[in-house]
Motif scaffolding. Structure first.
Motif, mmCIF file in Angstrom:
data_model
loop_
_atom_site.group_PDB
_atom_site.id
_atom_site.type_symbol
_atom_site.label_atom_id
_atom_site.label_comp_id
_atom_site.label_asym_id
_atom_site.label_seq_id
_atom_site.Cartn_x
_atom_site.Cartn_y
_atom_site.Cartn_z
ATOM 1 N N GLY A 587 -21.357 9.407 -3.676
ATOM 2 C CA GLY A 587 -20.672 8.296 -4.456
ATOM 3 C C GLY A 587 -19.457 8.745 -5.444
ATOM 4 N N ARG A 588 -19.566 9.802 -5.888
ATOM 5 C CA ARG A 588 -18.525 10.253 -6.608
ATOM 6 C C ARG A 588 -17.132 10.714 -5.748
ATOM 7 N N TYR A 589 -17.352 10.987 -4.436
ATOM 8 C CA TYR A 589 -16.343 11.240 -3.447
ATOM 9 C C TYR A 589 -15.733 9.804 -3.071
ATOM 10 N N LEU A 590 -16.298 8.782 -2.964
ATOM 11 C CA LEU A 590 -15.862 7.502 -2.755
ATOM 12 C C LEU A 590 -15.025 7.135 -3.863
ATOM 13 N N LYS A 591 -15.713 7.172 -5.016
ATOM 14 C CA LYS A 591 -15.054 6.408 -6.250
ATOM 15 C C LYS A 591 -13.785 7.204 -6.391
ATOM 16 N N VAL A 592 -13.725 8.577 -6.304
ATOM 17 C CA VAL A 592 -12.383 9.261 -6.591
ATOM 18 C C VAL A 592 -11.156 8.766 -5.395
ATOM 19 N N ALA A 593 -11.856 8.538 -4.178
ATOM 20 C CA ALA A 593 -11.181 8.371 -2.959
ATOM 21 C C ALA A 593 -10.459 6.801 -3.242
ATOM 22 N N PHE A 597 -6.332 6.039 -3.533
ATOM 23 C CA PHE A 597 -5.555 5.135 -2.733
ATOM 24 C C PHE A 597 -5.170 3.936 -3.264
ATOM 25 N N ALA A 598 -5.843 3.360 -4.542
ATOM 26 C CA ALA A 598 -5.251 2.233 -5.140
ATOM 27 C C ALA A 598 -4.071 2.492 -5.813
ATOM 28 N N LYS A 599 -3.969 3.760 -6.228
ATOM 29 C CA LYS A 599 -2.462 3.975 -6.943
ATOM 30 C C LYS A 599 -1.406 4.634 -6.061
ATOM 31 N N ASN A 600 -1.867 5.149 -4.899
ATOM 32 C CA ASN A 600 -1.009 5.962 -3.916
ATOM 33 C C ASN A 600 -1.045 5.591 -2.394
ATOM 34 N N GLU A 606 -1.122 13.576 3.708
ATOM 35 C CA GLU A 606 -1.335 14.898 3.408
ATOM 36 C C GLU A 606 -1.067 14.841 1.985
ATOM 37 N N VAL A 607 -0.355 14.063 1.216
ATOM 38 C CA VAL A 607 -0.326 13.869 -0.077
ATOM 39 C C VAL A 607 -1.713 13.299 -0.660
ATOM 40 N N LEU A 608 -2.319 12.269 0.181
ATOM 41 C CA LEU A 608 -3.373 11.597 -0.502
ATOM 42 C C LEU A 608 -4.708 12.669 -0.312
ATOM 43 N N ASN A 609 -4.601 13.440 0.598
ATOM 44 C CA ASN A 609 -5.593 14.660 0.839
ATOM 45 C C ASN A 609 -5.478 15.402 -0.334
ATOM 46 N N ASN A 610 -4.436 16.013 -0.497
ATOM 47 C CA ASN A 610 -4.333 16.926 -1.640
ATOM 48 C C ASN A 610 -4.799 16.205 -3.123
ATOM 49 N N MET A 611 -4.367 15.118 -3.230
ATOM 50 C CA MET A 611 -4.823 14.529 -4.426
ATOM 51 C C MET A 611 -6.198 14.463 -4.649
ATOM 52 N N LEU A 612 -6.979 13.846 -3.497
ATOM 53 C CA LEU A 612 -8.088 13.846 -3.342
ATOM 54 C C LEU A 612 -9.013 15.267 -4.016
ATOM 55 N N LEU A 613 -8.629 16.289 -3.026
ATOM 56 C CA LEU A 613 -9.311 17.513 -3.308
ATOM 57 C C LEU A 613 -9.076 18.075 -4.718
#
Length: 627
Positions: A587-593, A597-600, A606-613
């Motif tokens: 649930g936390r993973y989905l919320k952060v994802a 995604f909403a902001k970027n 690659e950028v989205l993956n790094n921001m998620l991690l």
């Protein structure tokens, strides 16, 4: 030839028949196919079965034997069980499990189905379409669609679901996704998803006006390859009925469909589906599950779980199949730590019939008359090499019993040589033949004192030589083998308490006592079952192996959980204390994802993956199909 360096033997089903691609991959890795009439009749390393194994099978697994099923790990692969599990999880954890269409198990839930049908018919909602799937059938057999309840016909246990009326279409054709998932451990839960997969298309354009046209509503390749539109060139789809996920993502980019969040939701969907059955699965080692998830995207880009397949098809129906499935199987076996023994760089030496015969000839001479242990390897082989010009000139029998006897004798000599090397290394005082003088003196002290007679130098030399030979043969130390090389024995079982097992970490290898899994075992530490016989430790799983990416745990620390066993019940079955941390983490993973995604959403993958991690504070890889 060392028994530990014997062939890696694979076995497919009970009769040896199976998917061609699987057989090709096993042979490409240099493995030897199982032969129930050969020397290794009762020995194999990998047994791959389409169906599950009986419970008694798991009790007999050796540390070097692996199976493609986990006991009770196939509950979600039955349509009725999947419906039941997801309903229970949705009641406890809420809408995070609302990724499957409303479903009813017939005949048990028939009254509930009638009530729901009547409620929607009397309301202002548009008339729903329902799909009926028999529980015991696959490949699209027995599936029917209907709008009126009077059209429902079933003659066995079935599941009735709401039909997704607004699927995402490409060129007017419906499609779904086939994703490959590997679960090598349920306790701790470890889930890997393969980056590549298949998009399977219907072969006729989608329309709700003709519900009886299964070629427009079902995406099963086994069904659509029999349709009239299979060989035609279809709009945007082309020839056949399959794409790989790279082609699908390329289409999404051309159509300006932002798809990064879709794949993260699918990853969470897969983990939540698997954890829904974790209560009924015991801890095991040397077993894994290989699932095929069927997922449908609707026009709003929401993923819906259709079903889970226990043994996803590994056939070769079109050009896309070998391009996706063969690398997937190779990476799967690498992930599980199974060896590659082909070409001249093999880890294992394949035993041909000629090699077995030569080995028996080398050791035949020493079966009745054993040579001393202080012989070097070269001297030993030279002294036991018989002078035979051909197999026909050799009168000795070449039966399986003969080879087993020779192998046991040969193993004893190898242990004797290893003992000799250890004694020679650890002792400071060594005589001319390399035996510790202290051992000789101790051996002589244990003997009863003989009567005083005149000493005979010849008798003293013989006694000392016999004492040296006996002493070096006692207490042979255990030979450590490489952790990633599961061995095969000939006619001998490994004892549970004396066999060593290698436990691997990323940087080193340590050896600890072996604990054989006992189905229904009530005592023992859970951590003993986390490590496989070949050293794979699933309490610290790799972030990726080839194109297999770890979907859960999100970080290795999530897998290092305390023993959650219910000690009062004294069983290996777990309660919701293990489910809740997984659901919370997903649930936390989905919320952060979603926030990232909403902001970027216009950023690169690659950028989205790094921001998620970074936002999650973890290191690893994010599962995403190739683009």
């Amino acid at each position: 030839m060392n028994v530990a360096d014997g062939p890696f033997i694979f076995r497919i089903n009970d009769n040896g028949g199976g998917p061609n691609l699987l057989l090709q991959v096993c042979q490409e890795r240099g493995w030897r196919e199982y032969n129930d009439n050969g020397l290794f009749k009762d020995n194999w390393n990998l047994w791959w079965r389409t169906n599950g194994f009986p419970a008694s099978h798991y009790r007999q697994l050796k540390k070097w034997q692996f199976t493609n099923h986990i006991p009770k790990g196939s509950a979600i692969c039955r349509k009725d069980n999947l419906t039941r599990c997801l309903k229970c999880m949705k009641k406890v954890f809420g809408t995070i499990f609302a990724f499957s269409p409303a479903a009813y198990n017939l005949p048990l839930d028939y009254t509930k189905l009638v009530s729901e049908y009547s409620r929607q018919k009397n309301g202002e909602q548009s008339e729903d379409v329902w799909i009926c799937k028999p529980v015991g059938l696959s490949q699209g057999r027995g599936i029917t669609l209907f709008k009126k309840l009077s059209e429902l016909v079933y003659d066995s246990h079935a599941v009735v679901q709401k039909y997704i009326k607004n699927p995402l279409l490409i060129g007017g054709y419906k499609f779904d996704l086939r994703l490959y998932v590997c679960v090598p451990s349920f306790h701790p839960l470890t889930v890997y998803i393969y980056r590549e997969g298949l998009a399977r298309f219907a072969t006729e354009k989608f329309s709700l006006a003709h519900l009886d046209n299964l070629f427009a509503h079902l995406t099963n390749c086994s069904l659509n390859k029999l349709g009239p539109g299979y060989c035609e060139t279809k709009d945007r789809v082309g020839h056949g009925c399959k794409w790989n996920l790279k082609q699908l993502r390329h289409y999404f980019h051309q159509a300006f469909i932002p798809d990064w969040l879709i794949w993260q939701r699918i990853s969470a969907l897969i983990v939540l589906t698997i954890v829904s059955q974790i209560n009924g699965v015991p801890s095991t080692n040397n077993c894994f599950e290989f699932y095929g998830f069927d997922i449908l995207l609707d026009s709003n880009l929401n993923p819906w779980l259709l079903e889970v397949n226990l043994s996803p098809a590994l056939g070769n129906d079109c050009d896309v199949d070998p391009a996706v499935k063969k690398p997937m199987l190779h990476d799967l076996f690498d992930l599980l730590g199974l060896p590659v023994c082909n070409t001249g760089l093999s880890l294992f030496t394949l035993w041909s019939e000629d090699a077995i015969r030569r080995e028996s000839l080398k050791t035949w001479k020493s079966v009745d008359d054993e040579e001393p242990c202080n012989q070097t390897d070269d001297e030993s082989y030279a002294s036991t090499e018989p002078q035979v010009h051909s197999a026909r000139d050799d009168p000795r029998p070449r039966t399986a019993v003969n080879v087993v006897t020779v192998a046991k004798k040969w193993r004893k000599r190898q242990q004797c040589k290893e003992k000799h090397r250890t004694v020679k290394k650890n002792c400071s005082g060594v005589n001319s033949v390399g035996v510790c003088q202290k051992d000789i003196n101790d051996n002589e002290m244990e003997k009863p004192t003989p009567p005083r007679t005149s000493p005979n130098p010849a008798n003293i030399a013989n006694d000392r030589e016999a004492g040296q030979t006996r002493k070096t043969r006692l207490k042979t130390r255990q030979i450590r083998t490489k952790a990633n090389l599961p061995a095969i024995t000939v006619g001998e079982d490994y004892p549970d308490s004396t066999t060593s097992r290698a436990t691997c970490s990323e940087d080193n290898v340590r050896v600890q006592p072996r604990r054989t899994f006992n189905y229904g075992q009530k005592k023992g530490s859970m951590s003993d079952l986390w490590v496989w016989g070949n050293g794979r430790d699933w309490s610290c799983p790799k972030a990726k192996e080839g194109d297999w990416v770890r979907a859960y745990p999100h970080s290795p620390r999530d897998a290092r959980r305390p023993d959650l066993r219910d000690t009062n019940a004294g069983s290996l079955f777990f309660n919701d204390r293990e489910i809740r941390p997984v659901v919370t983490a997903v649930g936390r993973y989905l919320k952060v994802a979603k926030e990232v995604f909403a902001k970027n959403q216009h950023m690169s993958d690659e950028v989205l993956n790094n921001m998620l991690l970074n936002n999650l504070g973890i290191h690893g890889d994010v599962w995403l199909p190739p683009s």
